[in-house]
Design an enzyme around this catalytic site. Sequence first.
Site, PDB file in Angstrom:
ATOM      1  N   TYR A  32       2.763 -11.518  -1.049  1.00  0.00           N
ATOM      2  CA  TYR A  32       1.525 -12.151  -0.605  1.00  0.00           C
ATOM      3  C   TYR A  32       0.333 -11.246  -0.833  1.00  0.00           C
ATOM      4  O   TYR A  32       0.487 -10.056  -1.124  1.00  0.00           O
ATOM      5  CB  TYR A  32       1.614 -12.550   0.879  1.00  0.00           C
ATOM      6  CG  TYR A  32       1.457 -11.398   1.844  1.00  0.00           C
ATOM      7  CD1 TYR A  32       2.459 -10.451   2.003  1.00  0.00           C
ATOM      8  CD2 TYR A  32       0.281 -11.234   2.586  1.00  0.00           C
ATOM      9  CE1 TYR A  32       2.298  -9.385   2.878  1.00  0.00           C
ATOM     10  CE2 TYR A  32       0.122 -10.173   3.462  1.00  0.00           C
ATOM     11  CZ  TYR A  32       1.132  -9.259   3.614  1.00  0.00           C
ATOM     12  OH  TYR A  32       0.979  -8.199   4.461  1.00  0.00           O
ATOM     13  N   LYS A 145       4.157  -5.539  -1.459  1.00  0.00           N
ATOM     14  CA  LYS A 145       3.482  -6.347  -0.431  1.00  0.00           C
ATOM     15  C   LYS A 145       4.284  -7.622  -0.222  1.00  0.00           C
ATOM     16  O   LYS A 145       3.998  -8.680  -0.769  1.00  0.00           O
ATOM     17  CB  LYS A 145       2.029  -6.646  -0.833  1.00  0.00           C
ATOM     18  CG  LYS A 145       1.186  -7.095   0.365  1.00  0.00           C
ATOM     19  CD  LYS A 145      -0.287  -6.978   0.082  1.00  0.00           C
ATOM     20  CE  LYS A 145      -1.148  -7.649   1.148  1.00  0.00           C
ATOM     21  NZ  LYS A 145      -1.132  -6.993   2.449  1.00  0.00           N
ATOM     22  N   GLU A 177       1.316   5.487   7.034  1.00  0.00           N
ATOM     23  CA  GLU A 177       0.162   4.580   7.051  1.00  0.00           C
ATOM     24  C   GLU A 177       0.127   3.865   8.387  1.00  0.00           C
ATOM     25  O   GLU A 177       0.864   4.240   9.314  1.00  0.00           O
ATOM     26  CB  GLU A 177       0.252   3.595   5.885  1.00  0.00           C
ATOM     27  CG  GLU A 177       1.500   2.739   5.895  1.00  0.00           C
ATOM     28  CD  GLU A 177       1.561   1.718   4.752  1.00  0.00           C
ATOM     29  OE1 GLU A 177       0.529   1.380   4.157  1.00  0.00           O
ATOM     30  OE2 GLU A 177       2.681   1.242   4.480  1.00  0.00           O
ATOM     31  N   LEU A 201       1.869   1.128   1.277  1.00  0.00           N
ATOM     32  CA  LEU A 201       1.277   0.136   0.390  1.00  0.00           C
ATOM     33  C   LEU A 201       0.005   0.766  -0.194  1.00  0.00           C
ATOM     34  O   LEU A 201      -0.820   1.316   0.557  1.00  0.00           O
ATOM     35  CB  LEU A 201       0.900  -1.132   1.179  1.00  0.00           C
ATOM     36  CG  LEU A 201       0.291  -2.216   0.299  1.00  0.00           C
ATOM     37  CD1 LEU A 201       1.367  -2.890  -0.543  1.00  0.00           C
ATOM     38  CD2 LEU A 201      -0.431  -3.261   1.136  1.00  0.00           C
TER      39      LEU A 201
HETATM   40  C1  LIG Z   1       1.202  -1.878   5.462  1.00  0.00           C
HETATM   41  C2  LIG Z   1      -0.182  -2.001   4.909  1.00  0.00           C
HETATM   42  N1  LIG Z   1      -0.793  -0.900   4.448  1.00  0.00           N
HETATM   43  C3  LIG Z   1      -2.044  -0.958   3.954  1.00  0.00           C
HETATM   44  C4  LIG Z   1      -2.757  -2.143   3.928  1.00  0.00           C
HETATM   45  C5  LIG Z   1      -4.152  -2.172   3.377  1.00  0.00           C
HETATM   46  O1  LIG Z   1      -4.164  -2.792   2.122  1.00  0.00           O
HETATM   47  P1  LIG Z   1      -5.465  -3.522   1.567  1.00  0.00           P
HETATM   48  O2  LIG Z   1      -6.561  -2.507   1.581  1.00  0.00           O
HETATM   49  O3  LIG Z   1      -5.083  -3.929   0.198  1.00  0.00           O
HETATM   50  O4  LIG Z   1      -5.746  -4.676   2.474  1.00  0.00           O
HETATM   51  C6  LIG Z   1      -2.148  -3.313   4.391  1.00  0.00           C
HETATM   52  C7  LIG Z   1      -2.854  -4.585   4.339  1.00  0.00           C
HETATM   53  O5  LIG Z   1      -2.384  -5.605   4.760  1.00  0.00           O
HETATM   54  C8  LIG Z   1      -0.835  -3.243   4.892  1.00  0.00           C
HETATM   55  O6  LIG Z   1      -0.191  -4.340   5.356  1.00  0.00           O
END
Ligand SMILES: Cc1ncc(COP(=O)(O)O)c(C=O)c1O
Length: 290
Positions: A32, A145, A177, A201
């Site tokens: 997603y 993701k 994270e 991620l």
């Molecule tokens: C586990 C995780 N890390 C980092 C992020 C941040 O990613 P982004 O900046 O692409 O929204 C998300 C966003 O949903 C996430 O679920």
Amino acid sequence: MAYMLLNGELIERSEGKIDIEDRGFQFGDGVYEVISVYGGHPFALNEHLDRLFESARKIYMNIPYSKTELEDGIKRLLQKEKKNNCYVYMQFSRGTSIRNHIIPKTATGTLIIYLLDAKQIDEWKQKGIKTVITEDIRWLRCDIKTTSLLGNVLVKQKAVEKNASEAILHRDGVVTEGSSTNVWIVKDRLIRTHPADHFILNGITRREILSICENHQFRCMEQRFTVDELLEADEIFITSTTLEVMPVVEVDGQKISGGKPGPITRKLQSLFEQEIQFRCFDVKEKFSVK
Ligand SMILES: Cc1ncc(COP(=O)(O)O)c(C=O)c1O
């Protein structure tokens, strides 16, 4: 009225039906994206779509749509709902097949796209948020993701139970994270965040901040740091599509930077906002207008 695109067909959201044997429902077998729309313009759309295809590739799944088709779908929804500031939620699951762990050869996948109301984050961005530290109990492919988010859900719940907004995760004392964000520390003006490997991620906002740091000569490194270093940081912030650059002013009840957002965090917030202004509001050709 809320709408959705289900396998390319624009329908009322309440009319959307998905088979109980859809593997997204049964196994969390899907990928997603969440994309922010500002002034009718999706921010970093290309990067989000690239990551969607990349996540799919990593789980041996083929998305039978082109990027242009997905973009057109988003345009149709924005036009239909006349929304300018919202999030696009886009999910592609492996589709329907008789329940069996083995990846089916024939399932064609299920694509859903719909719009979500944007969160009001201005006050949070001003004041900063509280966080807790908790063990990273997720699997070892956090670079994907995927819609299998149970680990993220459980750690977020730990934060909520302690009246905090986000859980900062660690593996053996190394900060990875947040439950749905990337985590950054600032110490002696050096900015650090975990490298983009399979433990995190690689956030789209994270990539934006790295490039802002490079363009504006901030000292910044993709380098692991420990929980102790987190607690001794001058500033902490987290980043994500929905929270942008969010100051962290408390970790496990301990105040960070005197309980107020620090100067480097403030500067990065404002540079990121400028990027949004430039790429979403100042653009000549509006995305959703025909
Ligand atoms: C586990 C995780 N890390 C980092 C992020 C941040 O990613 P982004 O900046 O692409 O929204 C998300 C966003 O949903 C996430 O679920």
